[in-house]
Design an enzyme around this catalytic site. Structure first.
Site, PDB file in Angstrom:
ATOM      1  N   HIS A 278      18.676  45.147  46.372  1.00  0.00           N
ATOM      2  CA  HIS A 278      17.378  45.803  46.607  1.00  0.00           C
ATOM      3  C   HIS A 278      16.481  45.517  45.414  1.00  0.00           C
ATOM      4  O   HIS A 278      16.869  45.792  44.279  1.00  0.00           O
ATOM      5  CB  HIS A 278      17.571  47.315  46.764  1.00  0.00           C
ATOM      6  CG  HIS A 278      18.491  47.675  47.904  1.00  0.00           C
ATOM      7  ND1 HIS A 278      18.038  47.968  49.160  1.00  0.00           N
ATOM      8  CD2 HIS A 278      19.849  47.761  47.959  1.00  0.00           C
ATOM      9  CE1 HIS A 278      19.068  48.238  49.957  1.00  0.00           C
ATOM     10  NE2 HIS A 278      20.177  48.118  49.254  1.00  0.00           N
TER      11      HIS A 278
ATOM     12  N   ARG B 223      12.922  46.357  45.547  1.00  0.00           N
ATOM     13  CA  ARG B 223      11.928  47.460  45.510  1.00  0.00           C
ATOM     14  C   ARG B 223      10.461  47.068  45.603  1.00  0.00           C
ATOM     15  O   ARG B 223       9.625  47.948  45.776  1.00  0.00           O
ATOM     16  CB  ARG B 223      12.115  48.331  44.263  1.00  0.00           C
ATOM     17  CG  ARG B 223      13.517  48.828  44.017  1.00  0.00           C
ATOM     18  CD  ARG B 223      14.056  49.614  45.183  1.00  0.00           C
ATOM     19  NE  ARG B 223      15.322  50.266  44.852  1.00  0.00           N
ATOM     20  CZ  ARG B 223      16.175  50.693  45.762  1.00  0.00           C
ATOM     21  NH1 ARG B 223      15.921  50.545  47.054  1.00  0.00           N
ATOM     22  NH2 ARG B 223      17.286  51.286  45.412  1.00  0.00           N
TER      23      ARG B 223
ATOM     24  N   ASN C  51      14.230  47.360  52.731  1.00  0.00           N
ATOM     25  CA  ASN C  51      13.732  48.746  52.649  1.00  0.00           C
ATOM     26  C   ASN C  51      12.748  48.970  51.500  1.00  0.00           C
ATOM     27  O   ASN C  51      12.930  49.823  50.641  1.00  0.00           O
ATOM     28  CB  ASN C  51      14.894  49.763  52.598  1.00  0.00           C
ATOM     29  CG  ASN C  51      15.786  49.599  51.383  1.00  0.00           C
ATOM     30  OD1 ASN C  51      15.782  48.566  50.734  1.00  0.00           O
ATOM     31  ND2 ASN C  51      16.567  50.625  51.080  1.00  0.00           N
TER      32      ASN C  51
ATOM     33  N   ASP D 178      19.398  48.012  56.326  1.00  0.00           N
ATOM     34  CA  ASP D 178      20.198  48.614  55.249  1.00  0.00           C
ATOM     35  C   ASP D 178      19.442  49.704  54.481  1.00  0.00           C
ATOM     36  O   ASP D 178      18.259  49.583  54.179  1.00  0.00           O
ATOM     37  CB  ASP D 178      20.679  47.565  54.260  1.00  0.00           C
ATOM     38  CG  ASP D 178      21.577  48.183  53.215  1.00  0.00           C
ATOM     39  OD1 ASP D 178      22.694  48.560  53.561  1.00  0.00           O
ATOM     40  OD2 ASP D 178      21.128  48.349  52.057  1.00  0.00           O
TER      41      ASP D 178
ATOM     42  N   HIS E 215      28.757  46.848  52.467  1.00  0.00           N
ATOM     43  CA  HIS E 215      29.385  47.854  51.577  1.00  0.00           C
ATOM     44  C   HIS E 215      30.510  48.697  52.205  1.00  0.00           C
ATOM     45  O   HIS E 215      30.398  49.920  52.328  1.00  0.00           O
ATOM     46  CB  HIS E 215      28.333  48.764  50.934  1.00  0.00           C
ATOM     47  CG  HIS E 215      27.257  49.323  51.827  1.00  0.00           C
ATOM     48  ND1 HIS E 215      27.509  49.961  53.007  1.00  0.00           N
ATOM     49  CD2 HIS E 215      25.906  49.337  51.675  1.00  0.00           C
ATOM     50  CE1 HIS E 215      26.364  50.357  53.538  1.00  0.00           C
ATOM     51  NE2 HIS E 215      25.383  49.982  52.764  1.00  0.00           N
TER      52      HIS E 215
ATOM     53  N   ASP F 129      25.129  45.184  46.021  1.00  0.00           N
ATOM     54  CA  ASP F 129      24.333  46.326  46.488  1.00  0.00           C
ATOM     55  C   ASP F 129      23.506  46.900  45.330  1.00  0.00           C
ATOM     56  O   ASP F 129      23.378  48.120  45.170  1.00  0.00           O
ATOM     57  CB  ASP F 129      25.193  47.407  47.152  1.00  0.00           C
ATOM     58  CG  ASP F 129      24.347  48.374  47.982  1.00  0.00           C
ATOM     59  OD1 ASP F 129      23.110  48.186  48.049  1.00  0.00           O
ATOM     60  OD2 ASP F 129      24.913  49.316  48.566  1.00  0.00           O
TER      61      ASP F 129
ATOM     62  N   HIS G 140      16.998  52.518  40.657  1.00  0.00           N
ATOM     63  CA  HIS G 140      16.037  53.638  40.693  1.00  0.00           C
ATOM     64  C   HIS G 140      15.602  53.881  39.254  1.00  0.00           C
ATOM     65  O   HIS G 140      16.231  53.383  38.314  1.00  0.00           O
ATOM     66  CB  HIS G 140      16.695  54.885  41.287  1.00  0.00           C
ATOM     67  CG  HIS G 140      17.117  54.710  42.718  1.00  0.00           C
ATOM     68  ND1 HIS G 140      16.234  54.716  43.762  1.00  0.00           N
ATOM     69  CD2 HIS G 140      18.345  54.484  43.277  1.00  0.00           C
ATOM     70  CE1 HIS G 140      16.876  54.521  44.906  1.00  0.00           C
ATOM     71  NE2 HIS G 140      18.162  54.368  44.642  1.00  0.00           N
TER      72      HIS G 140
HETATM   73  O1  DOR Z   1      23.217  53.688  47.459  1.00  0.00           O
HETATM   74  C1  DOR Z   1      22.469  53.055  48.188  1.00  0.00           C
HETATM   75  N1  DOR Z   1      21.219  52.760  47.824  1.00  0.00           N
HETATM   76  N2  DOR Z   1      22.912  52.701  49.395  1.00  0.00           N
HETATM   77  C2  DOR Z   1      22.081  52.170  50.312  1.00  0.00           C
HETATM   78  O2  DOR Z   1      22.553  51.867  51.385  1.00  0.00           O
HETATM   79  C3  DOR Z   1      20.652  51.997  50.033  1.00  0.00           C
HETATM   80  C4  DOR Z   1      20.432  51.873  48.592  1.00  0.00           C
HETATM   81  C5  DOR Z   1      18.977  52.010  48.211  1.00  0.00           C
HETATM   82  O3  DOR Z   1      18.122  51.363  48.825  1.00  0.00           O
HETATM   83  O4  DOR Z   1      18.711  52.717  47.245  1.00  0.00           O
END
Ligand code: DOR
Length: 424
Positions: free
Chosen positions: A61, A63, A93, A151, A231, A304, A308
């Protein structure tokens, strides 16, 4: 440029030996023992080092657009390269979601501005990841979609999943499933079990995943489809996928390093850095994941990478978002927990990080070391011991459950189209 005396480990053609590699114009020109340098040719001595195909992360991801405070395409790519990756597949996403050609073109052009890394976006299965309308598959494919996934969220409507699977497979592409029954997840925070009970936190039962895997396997069976599970974290999911493969279903799956290196027992207090979806499970699950990696049930190790902000990850665990920054620890964790422990051979582990994802996604120029191909390579020091320092991550997410872990083995150079980026 000449890479001298490195040990090549190339699972794609089962090659494991010391050899030299000549790189010219970004491509592998020659692979042979004892190549003599041309006059003026740059020579790099890699005695004692391992050369593998560039690592490929089929699940991360980044962002951007929408959540640039967590990560941007630029910082995400820098983090990936720092972990040894020459190719990455960001999930959809973002905000807006990568469910349309304009956003897809935007992320691809942003990535090109900063790096020549292999950049293969996974587009949404449904518009806005809302589980209602299927995206314009052919348009997205012709604009560079590598596969399709909602996802972060499951596709819960089985009618829609079945139609999407038939449609996406008919375009010779793939669905990557975030398998989760959200009625069972029910707003849970960590795995349901003794730790959630002790901490008084709402639990996510393991059948949240395996129930979804089971019903999706039935959809795959009924459509004769090709499908990839993201995952995988539980014993029961591994068993179901093993059985499905035995029965000849065209399925593959991945796990992430935190599912073979951490369990719920590592969560001793309310620290959200362990909060991830699917959640860290039990020792029994971890052992089943490792068995699945050993017997080939689990094809791929993906990061994965789910960054954040540090601020968000320091919120009370109930309110913090789920996700672990994975690029910069994935190889070290794989080598430390699987290879140095003798659970996988180096070649088996490298296959799950390179040729397996490349084969699943049909990526050209990735996952193989061969003459004529782009020089996308990772140079590894298998025995270097190092301490993870999350404050030094290139990712914006400078928080990790592995901070201060001592790992053995790391990437020393990421080579993208013949250009060397030195690490560490
Ligand atoms: O821990 C996760 N974070 N699992 C996910 O499936 C999505 C991801 C996210 O986009 O933060």
């Amino acid at each position: 440029m000449l890479l001298k005396n490195g040990k090549i480990v190339n699972p794609k053609n089962n090659f494991e030996d010391i050899s030299d590699i000549r790189i010219e114009n970004g491509k592998i020109k020659e692979i042979s023992e004892n190549l003599a340098p041309y006059t003026d040719e740059e020579t790099i001595n890699l005695t004692g080092k391992i050369i593998v195909p560039g690592l490929i992360d089929m699940h991360c991801h980044l962002r951007e657009p929408g959540f640039n405070e967590k990560e941007t395409i630029k910082t995400g790519i820098a983090s990936a390269i720092n972990g040894g990756y020459t190719a990455i597949c960001p999930m959809a996403n973002t905000n807006p979601q990568v469910d349309n050609a304009a956003t897809l073109n935007y992320v691809i052009s942003k990535a090109k501005e900063v790096s020549e890394i292999g950049f293969y976006p996974i587009c949404a299965v449904t518009r806005g990841l809302e589980g209602e309308k299927i995206v314009n598959v052919s348009e997205l494919l012709s604009n560079g979609a590598a596969a399709f996934s909602d996802d972060g969220k499951p596709v819960e409507n089985m009618y829609l999943l079945k139609e999407a699977l038939k449609y996406i497979n008919s375009h010779n592409s793939l669905i990557i499933s975030h398998s989760e029954d959200s009625s069972l997840a029910h707003g849970g925070v960590i795995n349901e079990g003794k730790v959630s009970t002790r901490l008084g936190l709402k639990g996510i039962p393991d059948i949240t995943e395996s129930l979804a895997v089971a019903r999706e396997l039935e959809v795959v069976r009924s459509t004769n489809g090709r499908y990839h599970f993201a995952h995988i974290s539980t014993k029961r999911s591994v068993e179901l996928i093993r059985q499905a493969k035995k029965e000849g279903l065209n399925v593959t799956c991945e796990t992430a390093p935190h599912y073979f290196s951490l369990t719920e027992d590592d969560i001793i207090d309310y620290d959200a850095k362990y909060k991830v979806n699917p959640p860290l499970r039990t020792k029994t699950d971890l052992e089943a994941v490792i068995k699945g990696l050993q017997d080939g049930t689990i094809d791929v190790i993906a990061t994965d990478h789910a960054p954040h902000t540090v601020h968000e990850k320091q919120l009370p665990v109930q309110n913090a978002p789920m996700g672990i920054a994975g690029f910069e620890t994935a190889l070290g964790l794989t080598l430390t927990y699987l290879v140095h422990t003798g659970k996988l051979t180096l070649k088996e582990a490298i296959k799950k990080l390179t040729s397996a994802p490349s084969d699943i996604l049909n990526l050209e120029n990735q996952g193989n070391i061969k003459e004529g191909a782009e020089a996308n390579l990772t140079v590894i020091d298998l025995n270097e011991e190092w301490i993870v320092d999350a404050s030094m991550f290139k990712s914006k997410c400078r928080i990790s459950p592995f901070d201060k872990y001592k790992l053995k083995g790391r990437a020393k150079m990421t080579i993208i189209k013949g250009k060397i980026i030195n690490i560490g």
